[in-house]
Design a protein around this motif. Structure first.
Motif, PDB file in Angstrom:
ATOM      1  N   CYS A   1      13.437   8.975  11.424  1.00  0.00           N
ATOM      2  CA  CYS A   1      13.254   8.734  12.864  1.00  0.00           C
ATOM      3  C   CYS A   1      14.599   8.324  13.463  1.00  0.00           C
ATOM      4  O   CYS A   1      15.441   7.772  12.763  1.00  0.00           O
ATOM      5  CB  CYS A   1      12.275   7.584  13.095  1.00  0.00           C
ATOM      6  N   THR A   2      14.758   8.561  14.733  1.00  0.00           N
ATOM      7  CA  THR A   2      15.935   8.053  15.441  1.00  0.00           C
ATOM      8  C   THR A   2      15.444   7.137  16.545  1.00  0.00           C
ATOM      9  O   THR A   2      14.720   7.562  17.447  1.00  0.00           O
ATOM     10  CB  THR A   2      16.779   9.196  16.021  1.00  0.00           C
ATOM     11  N   LEU A   3      15.816   5.876  16.431  1.00  0.00           N
ATOM     12  CA  LEU A   3      15.486   4.881  17.442  1.00  0.00           C
ATOM     13  C   LEU A   3      16.640   4.812  18.428  1.00  0.00           C
ATOM     14  O   LEU A   3      17.786   5.107  18.083  1.00  0.00           O
ATOM     15  CB  LEU A   3      15.284   3.507  16.790  1.00  0.00           C
ATOM     16  N   GLN A   4      16.346   4.419  19.650  1.00  0.00           N
ATOM     17  CA  GLN A   4      17.374   4.177  20.653  1.00  0.00           C
ATOM     18  C   GLN A   4      17.430   2.670  20.888  1.00  0.00           C
ATOM     19  O   GLN A   4      16.417   2.057  21.220  1.00  0.00           O
ATOM     20  CB  GLN A   4      17.056   4.913  21.956  1.00  0.00           C
ATOM     21  N   ALA A   5      18.602   2.087  20.673  1.00  0.00           N
ATOM     22  CA  ALA A   5      18.790   0.648  20.881  1.00  0.00           C
ATOM     23  C   ALA A   5      19.519   0.427  22.194  1.00  0.00           C
ATOM     24  O   ALA A   5      20.485   1.129  22.506  1.00  0.00           O
ATOM     25  CB  ALA A   5      19.584   0.053  19.726  1.00  0.00           C
ATOM     26  N   TYR A   6      19.027  -0.546  22.966  1.00  0.00           N
ATOM     27  CA  TYR A   6      19.697  -0.915  24.206  1.00  0.00           C
ATOM     28  C   TYR A   6      19.422  -2.389  24.476  1.00  0.00           C
ATOM     29  O   TYR A   6      18.596  -3.022  23.793  1.00  0.00           O
ATOM     30  CB  TYR A   6      19.261  -0.025  25.374  1.00  0.00           C
TER      31      TYR A   6
ATOM     32  N   ALA B   1       0.823  -1.216   0.000  1.00  0.00           N
ATOM     33  CA  ALA B   1       0.000   0.000   0.000  1.00  0.00           C
ATOM     34  C   ALA B   1       0.854   1.263   0.000  1.00  0.00           C
ATOM     35  O   ALA B   1       0.460   2.287  -0.567  1.00  0.00           O
ATOM     36  CB  ALA B   1      -0.947  -0.002   1.202  1.00  0.00           C
ATOM     37  N   ALA B   2       2.029   1.189   0.609  1.00  0.00           N
ATOM     38  CA  ALA B   2       2.924   2.345   0.685  1.00  0.00           C
ATOM     39  C   ALA B   2       3.770   2.511  -0.575  1.00  0.00           C
ATOM     40  O   ALA B   2       4.481   3.499  -0.714  1.00  0.00           O
ATOM     41  CB  ALA B   2       3.836   2.220   1.907  1.00  0.00           C
ATOM     42  N   GLY B   3       3.707   1.533  -1.482  1.00  0.00           N
ATOM     43  CA  GLY B   3       4.511   1.609  -2.696  1.00  0.00           C
ATOM     44  C   GLY B   3       5.995   1.390  -2.448  1.00  0.00           C
ATOM     45  O   GLY B   3       6.833   1.919  -3.178  1.00  0.00           O
ATOM     46  N   LEU B   4       6.326   0.587  -1.440  1.00  0.00           N
ATOM     47  CA  LEU B   4       7.728   0.372  -1.079  1.00  0.00           C
ATOM     48  C   LEU B   4       8.283  -0.982  -1.513  1.00  0.00           C
ATOM     49  O   LEU B   4       9.419  -1.323  -1.177  1.00  0.00           O
ATOM     50  CB  LEU B   4       7.899   0.532   0.441  1.00  0.00           C
ATOM     51  N   VAL B   5       7.507  -1.760  -2.273  1.00  0.00           N
ATOM     52  CA  VAL B   5       7.957  -3.091  -2.688  1.00  0.00           C
ATOM     53  C   VAL B   5       9.258  -3.001  -3.487  1.00  0.00           C
ATOM     54  O   VAL B   5      10.238  -3.689  -3.178  1.00  0.00           O
ATOM     55  CB  VAL B   5       6.870  -3.832  -3.490  1.00  0.00           C
ATOM     56  N   ASP B   6       9.284  -2.163  -4.526  1.00  0.00           N
ATOM     57  CA  ASP B   6      10.482  -2.061  -5.367  1.00  0.00           C
ATOM     58  C   ASP B   6      11.693  -1.601  -4.566  1.00  0.00           C
ATOM     59  O   ASP B   6      12.804  -2.089  -4.769  1.00  0.00           O
ATOM     60  CB  ASP B   6      10.247  -1.118  -6.547  1.00  0.00           C
ATOM     61  N   THR B   7      11.489  -0.682  -3.643  1.00  0.00           N
ATOM     62  CA  THR B   7      12.590  -0.192  -2.806  1.00  0.00           C
ATOM     63  C   THR B   7      13.183  -1.334  -1.992  1.00  0.00           C
ATOM     64  O   THR B   7      14.399  -1.533  -1.978  1.00  0.00           O
ATOM     65  CB  THR B   7      12.104   0.920  -1.856  1.00  0.00           C
TER      66      THR B   7
ATOM     67  N   LYS C   1       6.028   6.880   6.086  1.00  0.00           N
ATOM     68  CA  LYS C   1       6.810   7.391   7.220  1.00  0.00           C
ATOM     69  C   LYS C   1       6.911   6.333   8.322  1.00  0.00           C
ATOM     70  O   LYS C   1       8.000   6.056   8.838  1.00  0.00           O
ATOM     71  CB  LYS C   1       6.184   8.678   7.766  1.00  0.00           C
ATOM     72  N   VAL C   2       5.775   5.718   8.658  1.00  0.00           N
ATOM     73  CA  VAL C   2       5.775   4.683   9.692  1.00  0.00           C
ATOM     74  C   VAL C   2       6.682   3.524   9.280  1.00  0.00           C
ATOM     75  O   VAL C   2       7.541   3.082  10.051  1.00  0.00           O
ATOM     76  CB  VAL C   2       4.345   4.172   9.985  1.00  0.00           C
ATOM     77  N   LEU C   3       6.517   3.044   8.062  1.00  0.00           N
ATOM     78  CA  LEU C   3       7.291   1.882   7.616  1.00  0.00           C
ATOM     79  C   LEU C   3       8.777   2.175   7.504  1.00  0.00           C
ATOM     80  O   LEU C   3       9.608   1.357   7.903  1.00  0.00           O
ATOM     81  CB  LEU C   3       6.749   1.358   6.291  1.00  0.00           C
ATOM     82  N   THR C   4       9.130   3.343   6.963  1.00  0.00           N
ATOM     83  CA  THR C   4      10.557   3.645   6.793  1.00  0.00           C
ATOM     84  C   THR C   4      11.244   3.952   8.125  1.00  0.00           C
ATOM     85  O   THR C   4      12.472   3.964   8.184  1.00  0.00           O
ATOM     86  CB  THR C   4      10.784   4.782   5.775  1.00  0.00           C
ATOM     87  N   CYS C   5      10.464   4.157   9.169  1.00  0.00           N
ATOM     88  CA  CYS C   5      11.050   4.281  10.509  1.00  0.00           C
ATOM     89  C   CYS C   5      11.431   2.913  11.081  1.00  0.00           C
ATOM     90  O   CYS C   5      11.940   2.819  12.201  1.00  0.00           O
ATOM     91  CB  CYS C   5      10.111   5.030  11.447  1.00  0.00           C
ATOM     92  N   HIS C   6      11.207   1.857  10.296  1.00  0.00           N
ATOM     93  CA  HIS C   6      11.622   0.504  10.661  1.00  0.00           C
ATOM     94  C   HIS C   6      12.804   0.038   9.809  1.00  0.00           C
ATOM     95  O   HIS C   6      13.193  -1.129   9.867  1.00  0.00           O
ATOM     96  CB  HIS C   6      10.459  -0.483  10.463  1.00  0.00           C
TER      97      HIS C   6
END
Length: 188
Positions: free
Chosen positions: A142-147, A62-68, A107-112
């Motif tokens: 987005c910036t995630l914090q990993a711990y 739905a986001a059109g991110l398959v090719d990416t 935006k939501v998906l690319t933050c993953h």
């Protein structure tokens, strides 16, 4: 060399070659969503086979991110399960999947997604090198914090939501997938 010896040697090579291909084809990846994951397939080719990621696959389409995500990469994808999407507020997924909300869904998906091939041991080392918490910039801005929480990698989004890596190091031809138990959200 006689025909029998030549045939036996050829058969032995074929059997060894087939075993090597089978080992190389799966590269001993963990199973995800009841499906075998192949290191020689890309992120999308593997994700579509996971029964635990049907919502994620629908969202990527739905986001059109398959090719990416079928592209060269490398990508590290923190892949939320269907159960993770189900934990969002009622109606959120349905709203995001509407064509008029494509930008928000992207935006939501690319933050993953991180533009790197980050295996769990490398993430763990970065966390240790940064005194227990490592900033992870995503392609979505987005910036995630990993711990670490014991032996588990935890990612915290900009809203304070925490996702635990439940299956790590699922190798792909264009990166790696780490399965997570919570959908990470951008600061809105």
């Amino acid at each position: 060399m006689t025909f029998k010896k030549t045939f036996a040697a050829t058969a032995a090579l074929l059997i060894a070659g087939t075993a090597a291909f089978a080992d190389g084809h799966s590269m001993k990846n963990p199973m995800v969503g009841g499906a075998e994951m192949f290191a020689d397939k890309n992120i999308v080719e593997n994700a579509v086979n996971s029964a635990d990621h049907t919502t994620l696959v629908a969202a990527v389409k739905a986001a059109g991110l398959v090719d990416t995500l079928m592209g060269e990469g490398p990508f590290t994808v923190f892949a939320p399960t269907n159960d993770a999407f189900a934990m969002l507020q009622a109606g959120t997924v349905e709203t995001l999947l509407k064509p008029e909300n494509k930008a928000a869904l992207q935006k939501v998906l690319t933050c993953h997604v991180v533009a790197a091939n980050a295996m769990s041991d490398a993430i763990g080392k970065m966390i240790a090198d940064d005194d227990g918490k490592h900033a992870v910039p995503t392609v979505g801005g987005c910036t995630l914090q990993a711990y670490m929480d014991g032996d588990n990698i935890v990612l915290e989004d900009e809203r304070g939501r925490k996702a635990t890596v439940t299956i790590a190091d699922v190798k792909q031809s264009n990166g790696v997938i780490h399965v997570i138990d919570t959908v990470l959200l951008p600061k809105m």
